[in-house]
Design an enzyme around this catalytic site. Structure first.
Site, PDB file in Angstrom:
ATOM      1  N   TYR B  18      10.090  34.223  45.332  1.00  0.00           N
ATOM      2  CA  TYR B  18       8.832  33.626  44.897  1.00  0.00           C
ATOM      3  C   TYR B  18       9.160  32.702  43.728  1.00  0.00           C
ATOM      4  O   TYR B  18       9.752  33.148  42.748  1.00  0.00           O
ATOM      5  CB  TYR B  18       7.960  34.798  44.474  1.00  0.00           C
ATOM      6  CG  TYR B  18       6.596  34.552  43.915  1.00  0.00           C
ATOM      7  CD1 TYR B  18       5.596  33.953  44.679  1.00  0.00           C
ATOM      8  CD2 TYR B  18       6.271  34.982  42.632  1.00  0.00           C
ATOM      9  CE1 TYR B  18       4.325  33.798  44.168  1.00  0.00           C
ATOM     10  CE2 TYR B  18       4.995  34.837  42.123  1.00  0.00           C
ATOM     11  CZ  TYR B  18       4.031  34.244  42.895  1.00  0.00           C
ATOM     12  OH  TYR B  18       2.772  34.102  42.385  1.00  0.00           O
ATOM     13  N   TYR B 172      -0.333  45.576  48.535  1.00  0.00           N
ATOM     14  CA  TYR B 172       0.713  45.591  47.513  1.00  0.00           C
ATOM     15  C   TYR B 172       0.147  45.919  46.125  1.00  0.00           C
ATOM     16  O   TYR B 172       0.581  46.844  45.458  1.00  0.00           O
ATOM     17  CB  TYR B 172       1.413  44.214  47.457  1.00  0.00           C
ATOM     18  CG  TYR B 172       2.375  44.108  46.308  1.00  0.00           C
ATOM     19  CD1 TYR B 172       3.675  44.578  46.448  1.00  0.00           C
ATOM     20  CD2 TYR B 172       1.980  43.609  45.073  1.00  0.00           C
ATOM     21  CE1 TYR B 172       4.559  44.536  45.386  1.00  0.00           C
ATOM     22  CE2 TYR B 172       2.853  43.568  44.008  1.00  0.00           C
ATOM     23  CZ  TYR B 172       4.138  44.027  44.162  1.00  0.00           C
ATOM     24  OH  TYR B 172       5.002  44.006  43.104  1.00  0.00           O
ATOM     25  N   HIS B 173      -0.852  45.138  45.718  1.00  0.00           N
ATOM     26  CA  HIS B 173      -1.366  45.249  44.358  1.00  0.00           C
ATOM     27  C   HIS B 173      -2.141  46.537  44.136  1.00  0.00           C
ATOM     28  O   HIS B 173      -2.287  46.997  43.018  1.00  0.00           O
ATOM     29  CB  HIS B 173      -2.234  44.042  44.030  1.00  0.00           C
ATOM     30  CG  HIS B 173      -1.546  42.743  44.330  1.00  0.00           C
ATOM     31  ND1 HIS B 173      -1.487  42.227  45.602  1.00  0.00           N
ATOM     32  CD2 HIS B 173      -0.847  41.905  43.545  1.00  0.00           C
ATOM     33  CE1 HIS B 173      -0.801  41.109  45.580  1.00  0.00           C
ATOM     34  NE2 HIS B 173      -0.387  40.881  44.356  1.00  0.00           N
ATOM     35  N   LYS B 538      -7.456  42.162  26.902  1.00  0.00           N
ATOM     36  CA  LYS B 538      -6.306  41.363  27.327  1.00  0.00           C
ATOM     37  C   LYS B 538      -6.548  39.881  27.036  1.00  0.00           C
ATOM     38  O   LYS B 538      -7.429  39.282  27.622  1.00  0.00           O
ATOM     39  CB  LYS B 538      -6.070  41.541  28.827  1.00  0.00           C
ATOM     40  CG  LYS B 538      -5.413  42.854  29.197  1.00  0.00           C
ATOM     41  CD  LYS B 538      -5.199  42.965  30.682  1.00  0.00           C
ATOM     42  CE  LYS B 538      -4.186  41.986  31.205  1.00  0.00           C
ATOM     43  NZ  LYS B 538      -2.825  42.165  30.670  1.00  0.00           N
ATOM     44  N   ASP B 542      -3.727  36.440  32.209  1.00  0.00           N
ATOM     45  CA  ASP B 542      -3.080  37.504  32.975  1.00  0.00           C
ATOM     46  C   ASP B 542      -4.089  38.625  33.230  1.00  0.00           C
ATOM     47  O   ASP B 542      -4.687  39.142  32.306  1.00  0.00           O
ATOM     48  CB  ASP B 542      -1.866  38.014  32.179  1.00  0.00           C
ATOM     49  CG  ASP B 542      -1.432  39.394  32.613  1.00  0.00           C
ATOM     50  OD1 ASP B 542      -1.464  39.658  33.824  1.00  0.00           O
ATOM     51  OD2 ASP B 542      -1.069  40.195  31.744  1.00  0.00           O
ATOM     52  N   HIS B 544      -3.568  41.597  35.000  1.00  0.00           N
ATOM     53  CA  HIS B 544      -3.055  42.929  35.334  1.00  0.00           C
ATOM     54  C   HIS B 544      -3.490  43.917  34.264  1.00  0.00           C
ATOM     55  O   HIS B 544      -2.867  44.022  33.219  1.00  0.00           O
ATOM     56  CB  HIS B 544      -1.534  42.907  35.450  1.00  0.00           C
ATOM     57  CG  HIS B 544      -1.048  42.083  36.591  1.00  0.00           C
ATOM     58  ND1 HIS B 544      -0.821  40.739  36.478  1.00  0.00           N
ATOM     59  CD2 HIS B 544      -0.764  42.404  37.876  1.00  0.00           C
ATOM     60  CE1 HIS B 544      -0.398  40.264  37.649  1.00  0.00           C
ATOM     61  NE2 HIS B 544      -0.363  41.264  38.521  1.00  0.00           N
TER      62      HIS B 544
END
Lengths: 326, 661
Positions: B18, B172-173, B538, B542, B544
């Site tokens: 990636y 996936y996440h 945060k 981003d 996450h």
């Protein structure tokens, strides 16, 4: 700028300086005995300087009905009109750890650079009834600094009763199909709020049915003692409509109060505040020594209420005198 | 019976890396050099501002431009990215979600300018919004309109670019956010069903073409360290998908029912202590997705061994690629048919997982599909709970992580010596150059044409017309990513996803250590006169948020009052919230590598408000050498993923507040 001086702090709060507002709130929340005298001074000064046109709004309802999004849109609406807005958002505390998650701030979309909007989250602590113990204290800061004051609480039942003793207008938010609120109102556990909002009314059929149900209850209960007939507003935070109708309904209710009983209502609310302070400290013992709750209420109503601490001390003094004579 | 000779050797899977960074020009050079070396597929990473629909000059883009991918604002950028690269010969995978329609429009416009026939193009757009709300955080609009856009893109590509994979549904996440195998299966299938139902309901394709739509759905999975169970999970995916395609959508052609998936193996379990051990973890996880032929992945990406420490370098990525090449080319794995065929144990485990997943899937479908299950916070709550459970097990030692909570005594790692300085960093001056480039492009374009294109986009979307036509006209007219997204923001509104932390039922102080912290907090509360209040959030783009969420849940459980601000915060917002809320301490989590830009600004904004006495605690992937660069009295402590004992973190925070007051 020395915010340790009460006079400066007061002047800056009145000017809407957010640093001063935050500092004043920190002080009023503080329970250390060493702070009591400063708190007294500040609350007395703030009470004398409350904004004349202020409107205190309580917004309550079960979790998940979209209160925060609605408040977000409502606040935006008022800001566009040029009115300043203060928001207090109360969340429950864990009874085991005493901790709390105050998550509503994240859901109220706002511009941090906006000097006319202030949001404070509070944990309810051990205090039952939906409000934080110091909410009443803190309200005096908001009443001196902002035009529109919104208090958000979670719950069905008890919290509306208490919030009604704090604000001018009570808004209760439900979602289509929610039967609980309806049952509570029918059973008389819950008071009929001034304004009912059916949020998520984009679910059209269910919303229409809920509206009919609520109307039945509201009409059945008739006018409240002030003569106001509850209004029902449909809204959809998702599709972004209804908050302006809510603002209109709030404005109607406020005009109604101004023409009828606003002064009386606020006076009674202040009486309740003092009673609450007294009860928190002395409980049943205090009340019975002074001849029961209704007798205490009567006494408080006779005081000059500008300084609640002064009233509280008068009650305390009298209680000790009577207790000694027994 | 000879188990090998009758069968041709299986073809190896696609090995992807990636990439994309800094600028379209730099990325173009990188792609061209990779292509010259024989690489056939391109996998494009966009920077966070692009993924969240902001131009490089937006306030939220600060510190993020060109950091994790290429900034892509205009048709000029796309032309530059594919300069001298023939799009019609490429298989291009784009990791893009909320603004997929826009990036695809730019891509198609560049392709047509190169003279390509768009019907021939091959590639994949990730275009999966659910996991953005649940895990990755790069959503823009509310769920309902977002999923409608997804459906429109699927309709468009099936009708006009038949070989395109319009969506890559990601479990996936979900695993990275703590999902159990059963949750992965159920949530992912519910997601696919919801999307297919919308495509069907909206009539995006002719009725007879609907099986083709089903056949274009592909998946992106994760594989964790429990590799036997993980392999069974993948087999369960395959059988559940086949059943759904047959029973719900009546797809007759078995080729169109095939569960097509790619994989990146798990990063969640990688540790920053004794990081060399991660190579073993990566290999075992890799086994789950290649061992059995029937459940073998079509493409695999492996993480780098040192991901938990900072942004991996080219050498680190090369090592991961070599692991794959050795497995495919040196071992005899590909010579066999499915080596698990006939194994009762594998079959039973697969059935167990599929059965439990079906129960959960039905529960979500009864709620009305993923949109209500998402909006009410149900799905997020499930994930936060699973993740909290996982962390508790690591904390208590019930779950062994070698080098982290067991066998922690170790020789100094020879591999990490001198590594601090050698992490990949992106020069901050790139942002300025990119902003300049954007501004000069905006100056030379035809403003009236832009305004007309945007107006048409507004009308077309307001009238629920397919988004692609108007978006392609915008691309041609010179509209920017920010302008396209803002137009849609005006129609759909912006969204804040449920945080999942407020409904956590686990409201007990579970251990002796936690009880001790709780008592300490109660004592401190008396001293402070107010309850200990912490702000957690945060900064930057981003999204996450798993770490921040777990800290928030823990802080509440030990007795703090927690203001959880969520993701995508500007330094001004953080400082302003700290002021308005009257907090005693601020905790910020950053994983994108933009800390050097953002943290000093947060500190500046706090000082401007007189908040000089509030300790600042950081968490995330922050190399040690950077801590010194941000050195300031206000930063009290930086926590890394290795600090798994949350009670200790809480205890230290209480001490910091005590000291500051």
């Amino acid at each position: 700028m020395n915010l340790n001086s009460i006079d400066t702090l007061l002047a800056e709060v009145l000017a809407g300086n957010k640093i001063a507002v935050a500092n004043a709130l920190n002080l009023l929340e503080n329970i250390r005995p060493a702070k009591t005298s400063r708190i007294r001074q500040l609350i007395e000064q703030l009470s004398r300087n409350a904004r004349p046109g202020r409107h205190l709004i309580g917004i309550t309802g079960p979790p998940g009905v979209g209160k925060s999004t609605l408040i977000s849109r409502l606040a935006n609406f008022y800001r566009k009109q040029g009115r300043t807005v203060g928001i207090i958002s109360v969340d429950p505390s864990s009874c085991r750890s005493g901790g709390a998650l105050l998550g509503d701030r994240a859901r109220i979309i706002h511009d941090p650079g906006d000097s006319g909007l202030f949001i404070r989250s509070m944990a309810a602590g051990k205090h039952l009834g939906g409000l934080a113990w110091r909410t009443r204290h803190c309200l005096t800061v908001f009443e001196a600094a902002y035009d529109i004051i919104i208090i958000e609480t979670v719950g069905v039942g008890q919290s509306e009763t208490e919030i009604a003793q704090v604000v001018d207008s009570v808004v209760f938010v439900v979602q289509p199909g929610s039967g609980d609120a309806l049952q509570f109102m029918k059973a008389g556990i819950m008071e009929i709020p001034d304004i009912l909002v059916i949020n998520k009314a984009d679910q059209k059929k269910l919303a229409a049915k809920t509206k009919i149900d609520l109307e039945t209850v509201a009409v059945y209960s008739g006018f409240d003692e002030s003569g106001w007939q509850s209004e029902i507003v449909m809204a959809s935070a998702l599709e972004g409509w209804g908050h302006d109708q809510l603002a209109q309904a709030l404005s109607d209710h406020f005009s109604f109060l101004e023409n009828t009983c606003l002064k009386k209502k606020r006076h009674l609310n202040r009486v309740q505040w003092i009673l609450m302070m007294f009860k928190e400290r002395f409980g049943m013992f205090g009340l019975e020594t002074l001849g029961g709750e209704s007798s205490v209420l009567k006494q408080i109503a006779g005081f000059d209420l500008t300084n609640p601490f002064y009233c509280f001390e008068k009650l305390t003094h009298e209680m000790w005198t009577l207790a000694k004579n027994v | 019976m000879n188990s090998k000779v009758n069968h041709p050797k299986d073809r190896p899977w696609l090995m992807r890396t990636y990439s994309g960074y800094a600028s379209a020009k730099e990325s173009n050079l990188l792609y061209r050099s990779n292509l010259a070396k024989g690489q056939t597929g391109l996998s494009i990473a966009f920077d966070l501002p692009t993924q969240t629909g902001y131009d490089s000059d937006h306030i939220l883009a600060k510190g993020e431009v060109g950091k994790l991918g290429v900034p892509m604002r205009t048709i000029e950028d796309m032309d530059t990215l594919f300069n001298q690269i023939p799009i019609d010969k490429m298989n291009t995978s784009m990791t893009i979600n909320a603004p997929t329609a826009w990036l695809l429009s730019l891509y198609l416009t560049t392709a047509e300018k190169q003279g390509a026939n768009i019907a021939d193009l091959r590639g994949t757009t990730q275009n999966d919004i659910l996991k953005e709300y649940l895990s990755r955080g790069t959503y823009i609009f509310p769920p309902r309109p977002s999923m409608q856009l997804t459906a429109e893109i699927i309709g468009f590509t099936v009708n006009h670019i038949p070989k395109w994979n319009p969506i890559n549904i990601c479990s996936y996440h979900l695993q990275e956010s703590g999902a159990t195998p059963v949750q992965e299966l159920a949530f992912t299938m519910a997601n696919a069903i919801t999307i297919l139902d919308i495509v069907k309901e909206r009539g995006e394709v002719k009725k007879e073409d609907f099986p083709k739509v089903v056949g274009r759905i592909s998946f992106f999975l994760n594989a964790g360290i429990r590799f036997v169970e993980e392999m069974c999970k993948i087999r369960a995916f395959t059988s559940m998908w086949d059943k759904i395609c047959t029973e719900r959508y009546g797809v007759k052609d078995p080729k169109l029912r095939r569960f097509r998936y790619g994989v990146q193996v798990n990063s969640l379990g990688l540790t920053d202590c004794q990081p060399e051990n991660n190579i073993a973890r990566i290999i075992y996880e890799f086994l789950a997705v290649v061992l059995g032929k029937d459940s073998r992945s079509r493409s695999v990406q492996l993480p780098a061994w040192n991901e938990a420490l900072g942004l991996p370098r080219k050498w680190d990525q090369q090592w991961s690629l070599r692991l794959q090449q050795i497995m495919a080319l040196e071992t005899d794995l590909l010579e066999y048919e499915d080596i698990f065929e006939g194994s009762h144990i594998i079959e039973q485990k697969e059935k167990e997982l599929a059965g439990a997943a079906e129960v959960e899937l039905n529960k979500i479908m009864e709620m009305g599909g993923v949109i209500p299950a998402l909006e009410t916070g149900y799905m997020k709550r499930c994930l936060v709970e699973s993740n909290a459970k996982r962390l508790r097990e690591i904390e208590s030692g019930d779950k062994v992580v070698v080098g982290l909570n067991k066998f922690t005594e170790a020789e100094p790692s020879l591999l990490t010596q001198g590594m601090e300085e050698s992490f990949l960093t992106v020069d901050d001056s790139i942002a300025d150059q990119q902003i300049e480039l954007l501004h000069s492009f905006k100056k030379k374009r035809d403003q009236d044409k832009v305004a007309r294109a945007l107006e048409k986009l507004h009308t077309s979307v307001s009238n629920s017309k397919n988004i692609m036509q108007a978006s392609r006209e915008c691309a041609l007219a010179g509209v920017t990513t920010g302008e396209w997204s803002d137009t849609l923001r005006k129609i759909f509104g912006e969204y804040r996803a449920p945080t999942g932390i407020s409904g956590i039922s686990n409201d007990r102080i579970s251990t002796e250590e936690a009880r001790k912290v709780n008592e300490k907090i109660r004592r401190l509360n008396t001293k402070l006169g107010r309850n200990l209040k912490i702000l957690i959030g945060k900064p930057g783009l981003d999204g996450h948020s798993n770490g921040a969420e777990q800290i928030a849940v823990k802080a509440k459980d030990v007795g703090m009052e927690v203001v959880y601000e969520g993701i995508r915060l500007t330094p001004e917002q953080i400082a302003e919230s700290a002021l308005q809320e009257g907090v005693h301490v601020v905790g910020l989590s950053i994983l994108s590598g933009s800390h050097l830009k953002l943290i000093p600004e947060v500190i500046h904004c706090m000082q401007k408000r007189g908040l000089n006495n509030i300790p600042l605690v950081l968490g995330g992937i922050i190399p040690k050498s950077d801590i010194a660069k941000m050195n300031n009295k206000i930063i009290c402590k930086v926590y890394a993923p290795r600090d798994y004992n949350l009670n200790t973190i809480m205890d230290e925070i209480v001490d910091m507040v005590d000291k500051a007051n």
